[in-house]
Enzyme design. Structure first.
Site, PDB file in Angstrom:
ATOM      1  N   SER A  11       0.792  -1.099   0.089  1.00  0.00           N
ATOM      2  CA  SER A  11      -0.058   0.036  -0.076  1.00  0.00           C
ATOM      3  C   SER A  11       0.737   1.097  -0.065  1.00  0.00           C
ATOM      4  O   SER A  11       1.794   1.349   1.164  1.00  0.00           O
ATOM      5  CB  SER A  11      -0.862   0.196   1.278  1.00  0.00           C
ATOM      6  N   HIS A  36      -1.166  -1.533  -3.916  1.00  0.00           N
ATOM      7  CA  HIS A  36      -2.343  -1.088  -3.588  1.00  0.00           C
ATOM      8  C   HIS A  36      -2.428   0.448  -3.537  1.00  0.00           C
ATOM      9  O   HIS A  36      -1.509   0.968  -2.864  1.00  0.00           O
ATOM     10  CB  HIS A  36      -2.596  -1.737  -2.274  1.00  0.00           C
ATOM     11  N   ASP A  38      -4.571   3.612  -2.116  1.00  0.00           N
ATOM     12  CA  ASP A  38      -5.774   4.189  -1.188  1.00  0.00           C
ATOM     13  C   ASP A  38      -6.290   5.288  -1.524  1.00  0.00           C
ATOM     14  O   ASP A  38      -5.763   6.259  -0.920  1.00  0.00           O
ATOM     15  CB  ASP A  38      -4.933   4.035   0.297  1.00  0.00           C
ATOM     16  N   MET A  40      -8.838   8.263  -0.657  1.00  0.00           N
ATOM     17  CA  MET A  40      -9.853   8.828   0.584  1.00  0.00           C
ATOM     18  C   MET A  40     -10.265  10.010   0.177  1.00  0.00           C
ATOM     19  O   MET A  40      -9.586  10.841  -0.155  1.00  0.00           O
ATOM     20  CB  MET A  40      -8.828   8.606   1.791  1.00  0.00           C
ATOM     21  N   HIS A  69      -7.998   1.009  -4.133  1.00  0.00           N
ATOM     22  CA  HIS A  69      -9.160   0.802  -3.068  1.00  0.00           C
ATOM     23  C   HIS A  69      -9.874   2.073  -2.671  1.00  0.00           C
ATOM     24  O   HIS A  69      -9.272   3.180  -2.260  1.00  0.00           O
ATOM     25  CB  HIS A  69      -8.256   0.517  -1.916  1.00  0.00           C
ATOM     26  N   MET A  71     -11.975   4.514  -0.626  1.00  0.00           N
ATOM     27  CA  MET A  71     -12.767   4.562   0.427  1.00  0.00           C
ATOM     28  C   MET A  71     -13.366   6.229   0.278  1.00  0.00           C
ATOM     29  O   MET A  71     -12.885   7.003   0.879  1.00  0.00           O
ATOM     30  CB  MET A  71     -11.675   4.566   1.649  1.00  0.00           C
ATOM     31  N   MET A 142     -11.417  -5.667   5.365  1.00  0.00           N
ATOM     32  CA  MET A 142     -10.753  -4.588   6.298  1.00  0.00           C
ATOM     33  C   MET A 142     -10.236  -5.126   7.595  1.00  0.00           C
ATOM     34  O   MET A 142     -11.183  -5.830   8.243  1.00  0.00           O
ATOM     35  CB  MET A 142     -11.353  -3.288   6.574  1.00  0.00           C
ATOM     36  N   ASP A 175      -6.669  -6.395   4.670  1.00  0.00           N
ATOM     37  CA  ASP A 175      -5.746  -5.005   4.302  1.00  0.00           C
ATOM     38  C   ASP A 175      -6.146  -4.249   5.628  1.00  0.00           C
ATOM     39  O   ASP A 175      -7.150  -4.040   6.138  1.00  0.00           O
ATOM     40  CB  ASP A 175      -6.916  -4.147   3.307  1.00  0.00           C
TER      41      ASP A 175
END
Ligand code: DX5
Ligand code: ZN
Length: 214
Positions: A11, A36, A38, A40, A69, A71, A142, A175
């Site tokens: 990540s 990966h 992330d 957000m 991913h 979020m 998660m 994760d």
């Protein structure tokens, strides 16, 4: 999970963003299978990270598949931009979509040949994703509350992985807070994709860290 290839997904949340291309090369050379990413939005989670423009430059800096991913609230609104930026896999949270929306996302991604994953927070019961399972290529369980890297692994995730593995034969990713010790527990429970940020990017020897998760 026996007979399933273990894939390690560093990540980049824990990477040094001032030299992201070098960080990507470092984990690719050390044997990572995926990158990966992330994303957000400051709404679904209390943190803001990166958007499609950064994914576009990551795409140019590595040949590894990009595992994005999301979020974020209202993921359907942004998925096209992440696909255009070069995502190979996109994960949306079950907490952010209806089943109908997820089905529409699945149809769109199939056309683009991008894999779809669904994720669930530690507090979200497995039941919530049961109807979504036929729509997705993988599940991301998660093991921390999403928002930040470097948090401690929540062991209840193991039970969820085990129950999921009994009914889901495709890839199961885990994760959050992954290290060499709980990676083994997660693999034994049935996970075959391990996303790890601080453990990999915080390690002195990247290859040793990645190898220790397998
Ligand atoms: C949490 C993110 C994770 C996180 C992993 O919100 O989805 O991918 O960055 O980082 P570590 O391995 O440090 O928990
Ligand atoms: Zn993540």
């Amino acid at each position: 999970m026996k007979n399933m290839k273990i894939k390690i997904a560093p990540s980049i949340l824990s990477a040094d963003f001032s030299c992201l291309a070098a960080e990507l090369k470092k984990v690719q050379r050390a044997g990572a299978e995926l990158i990966h990413i992330d994303v957000m939005d400051g709404h679904f989670v209390p943190n803001i990270t990166i958007g499609p423009v950064v994914v576009k430059y990551i795409r140019r800096s590595t040949s590894l598949p990009l595992d994005v991913h999301l979020m974020i609230e209202n993921p359907a609104k942004y998925i096209g931009a992440f696909v255009n930026a070069g995502s190979d896999m996109i994960t949306v949270h079950i907490e952010t979509v209806t089943l109908k929306e997820l089905a529409a996302i699945a149809r769109g991604l199939k056309k683009s040949r991008v894999k779809l994953g669904v994720s669930l927070n530690p507090a979200t019961p497995l039941n919530r994703i049961k109807k979504a399972l036929p729509l997705v290529d993988f599940v991301l369980v998660m093991s921390v509350n999403p928002g930040f890297g470097g948090q401690a692994f929540i062991p209840q995730a193991l039970k969820k992985i085990k129950q999921l593995r009994a009914i889901f034969k495709k890839d199961i990713a885990v994760d959050g807070g992954i290290n060499n010790i709980n990676a083994k527990l997660a693999r034994n429970a049935g996970a075959n994709v391990l996303a790890a940020g601080s453990y990999i990017f915080g390690a002195k020897n990247t290859k040793q860290a990645i190898d220790s998760l397998r």
